[in-house]
Write a protein that holds these residues in place. Structure first.
Motif, mmCIF file in Angstrom:
data_model
loop_
_atom_site.group_PDB
_atom_site.id
_atom_site.type_symbol
_atom_site.label_atom_id
_atom_site.label_comp_id
_atom_site.label_asym_id
_atom_site.label_seq_id
_atom_site.Cartn_x
_atom_site.Cartn_y
_atom_site.Cartn_z
ATOM 1 N N LEU A 4 1.020 -1.107 -0.092
ATOM 2 C CA LEU A 4 -0.044 -0.242 -0.338
ATOM 3 C C LEU A 4 1.006 0.893 -0.400
ATOM 4 C CD1 LEU A 4 -2.997 -1.339 2.299
ATOM 5 C CD2 LEU A 4 -2.892 -1.146 -0.146
ATOM 6 N N LEU A 5 1.770 1.127 0.639
ATOM 7 C CA LEU A 5 2.933 2.545 0.653
ATOM 8 C C LEU A 5 3.346 3.019 -0.297
ATOM 9 C CD1 LEU A 5 4.447 1.810 4.324
ATOM 10 C CD2 LEU A 5 2.782 3.848 3.515
ATOM 11 N N LEU A 6 3.794 1.394 -1.375
ATOM 12 C CA LEU A 6 4.236 1.548 -2.293
ATOM 13 C C LEU A 6 3.849 2.246 -3.299
ATOM 14 C CD1 LEU A 6 7.036 -1.343 -3.054
ATOM 15 C CD2 LEU A 6 7.643 0.903 -2.209
ATOM 16 N N ALA A 7 2.975 1.618 -3.319
ATOM 17 C CA ALA A 7 1.500 2.509 -4.540
ATOM 18 C C ALA A 7 0.619 3.931 -4.286
ATOM 19 C CB ALA A 7 0.305 1.203 -4.220
ATOM 20 N N ARG A 8 0.872 4.319 -2.878
ATOM 21 C CA ARG A 8 -0.032 5.513 -2.724
ATOM 22 C C ARG A 8 2.023 6.396 -2.699
ATOM 23 N NH1 ARG A 8 -2.819 8.819 1.224
ATOM 24 N NH2 ARG A 8 -1.878 10.804 1.094
ATOM 25 N N ALA A 9 2.999 5.892 -3.079
ATOM 26 C CA ALA A 9 4.387 6.800 -3.120
ATOM 27 C C ALA A 9 4.246 6.793 -4.627
ATOM 28 C CB ALA A 9 5.830 5.997 -2.638
ATOM 29 N N THR A 10 3.866 5.810 -5.842
ATOM 30 C CA THR A 10 4.043 6.260 -7.635
ATOM 31 C C THR A 10 2.596 6.600 -7.325
ATOM 32 O OG1 THR A 10 2.193 3.790 -7.217
ATOM 33 C CG2 THR A 10 4.848 3.369 -7.012
ATOM 34 N N GLU A 11 1.597 7.017 -6.289
ATOM 35 C CA GLU A 11 0.729 7.518 -6.886
ATOM 36 C C GLU A 11 1.198 9.126 -6.668
ATOM 37 O OE1 GLU A 11 -2.697 6.643 -4.808
ATOM 38 O OE2 GLU A 11 -3.199 5.252 -6.078
ATOM 39 N N GLU A 12 1.554 9.061 -5.936
ATOM 40 C CA GLU A 12 2.277 10.948 -5.567
ATOM 41 C C GLU A 12 3.100 11.282 -6.376
ATOM 42 O OE1 GLU A 12 3.223 10.907 -1.770
ATOM 43 O OE2 GLU A 12 0.964 10.790 -0.481
ATOM 44 N N LEU A 13 4.089 10.083 -6.826
ATOM 45 C CA LEU A 13 5.151 10.852 -7.238
ATOM 46 C C LEU A 13 4.174 10.711 -8.813
ATOM 47 C CD1 LEU A 13 7.888 8.236 -7.289
ATOM 48 C CD2 LEU A 13 8.190 10.808 -6.949
ATOM 49 N N GLU A 14 3.981 9.881 -9.563
ATOM 50 C CA GLU A 14 3.220 10.531 -10.790
ATOM 51 C C GLU A 14 2.487 11.841 -10.576
ATOM 52 O OE1 GLU A 14 0.368 7.431 -11.921
ATOM 53 O OE2 GLU A 14 2.880 5.822 -12.285
ATOM 54 N N ALA A 15 1.383 12.588 -9.625
ATOM 55 C CA ALA A 15 0.624 13.295 -9.361
ATOM 56 C C ALA A 15 1.720 14.501 -9.762
ATOM 57 C CB ALA A 15 0.137 13.308 -8.247
ATOM 58 N N GLU A 16 2.794 14.584 -9.133
ATOM 59 C CA GLU A 16 3.548 14.961 -9.121
ATOM 60 C C GLU A 16 4.552 16.037 -10.101
ATOM 61 O OE1 GLU A 16 8.704 15.922 -6.712
ATOM 62 O OE2 GLU A 16 6.763 15.227 -5.314
ATOM 63 N N LYS A 17 4.702 14.316 -11.086
ATOM 64 C CA LYS A 17 5.186 14.456 -12.532
ATOM 65 C C LYS A 17 4.324 15.129 -13.917
ATOM 66 C CE LYS A 17 7.701 10.511 -12.778
ATOM 67 N NZ LYS A 17 8.262 9.546 -13.882
ATOM 68 N N ALA A 18 3.188 15.442 -12.595
ATOM 69 C CA ALA A 18 1.749 16.088 -13.898
ATOM 70 C C ALA A 18 1.776 17.378 -13.638
ATOM 71 C CB ALA A 18 0.412 15.563 -14.010
ATOM 72 N N ALA A 19 1.942 17.726 -11.985
ATOM 73 C CA ALA A 19 2.007 18.959 -11.638
ATOM 74 C C ALA A 19 3.082 19.896 -12.051
ATOM 75 C CB ALA A 19 2.319 18.578 -10.334
ATOM 76 N N ARG A 20 4.447 19.092 -12.481
ATOM 77 C CA ARG A 20 5.280 20.063 -12.655
ATOM 78 C C ARG A 20 4.692 20.258 -14.465
ATOM 79 N NH1 ARG A 20 10.139 16.295 -11.853
ATOM 80 N NH2 ARG A 20 8.605 15.511 -9.807
ATOM 81 N N GLU A 21 4.712 18.923 -14.916
ATOM 82 C CA GLU A 21 4.675 19.415 -16.611
ATOM 83 C C GLU A 21 3.684 20.710 -16.964
ATOM 84 O OE1 GLU A 21 5.913 18.531 -20.793
ATOM 85 O OE2 GLU A 21 6.237 17.221 -18.754
ATOM 86 N N GLU A 22 2.389 20.795 -16.241
ATOM 87 C CA GLU A 22 1.675 21.705 -16.146
ATOM 88 C C GLU A 22 2.651 22.427 -15.936
ATOM 89 O OE1 GLU A 22 -2.695 23.198 -13.805
ATOM 90 O OE2 GLU A 22 -2.103 20.542 -14.153
#
Length: 144
Positions: free
Chosen positions: A17-35
């Protein structure tokens, strides 16, 4: 305070669960940086309106873009030069701190050498390997 014991399967599920949450946060951070990048470029570089421009206007536009490009390259070069200079200064300061801090270890003195000190002439005769022959040569010289 007694420790709470968790079974291996519970630990594994929590880890997943922690790994899944961390990957979701990384993807959200990448999308925010791209935006954020797209918004920044949209502000700094408005879309070009090339429709309806004649050759002279296109040449002026190209010259303006070229001038901006040169200015940005100069700024980049200046920043790189500052970074190189700062890195060099940092390395020099690190060396100075190490010199002043006395991080260099002093070699330990060997006790054997201090015990062998004494009359140096005795050591020379003992180390010469002549085993009394020196006296024989000295006596021979005295007779002549």
């Amino acid at each position: 305070m007694p420790k709470c014991k968790i079974s291996a399967s519970c630990k594994l599920s929590l880890k997943i669960l922690l790994l899944a949450r961390a990957t979701e946060e990384l993807e959200a951070e990448k999308a925010a940086r791209e935006e954020e990048k797209v918004c920044y470029l949209g502000e700094k570089l408005p879309p070009l309106q090339l429709i309806g421009l004649n050759t002279d206007d296109l040449q002026k536009l190209c010259k303006q873009i070229h001038a901006k490009n040169e200015m940005v390259d100069e700024e980049r070069y200046d920043c790189e030069a500052k970074v190189i200079k700062n890195n060099r200064d940092i390395n020099e300061f690190i060396l100075k701190v190490q010199d002043l801090g006395g991080k260099f270890k002093k070699p330990a003195l060997r006790k054997e050498l201090t015990l062998e000190m004494g009359d140096w002439r005795k050591n020379v005769e003992a180390m010469s390997g002549m085993k009394g022959r020196k006296k024989m040569f000295l006596m021979h010289d005295v007779r002549d």
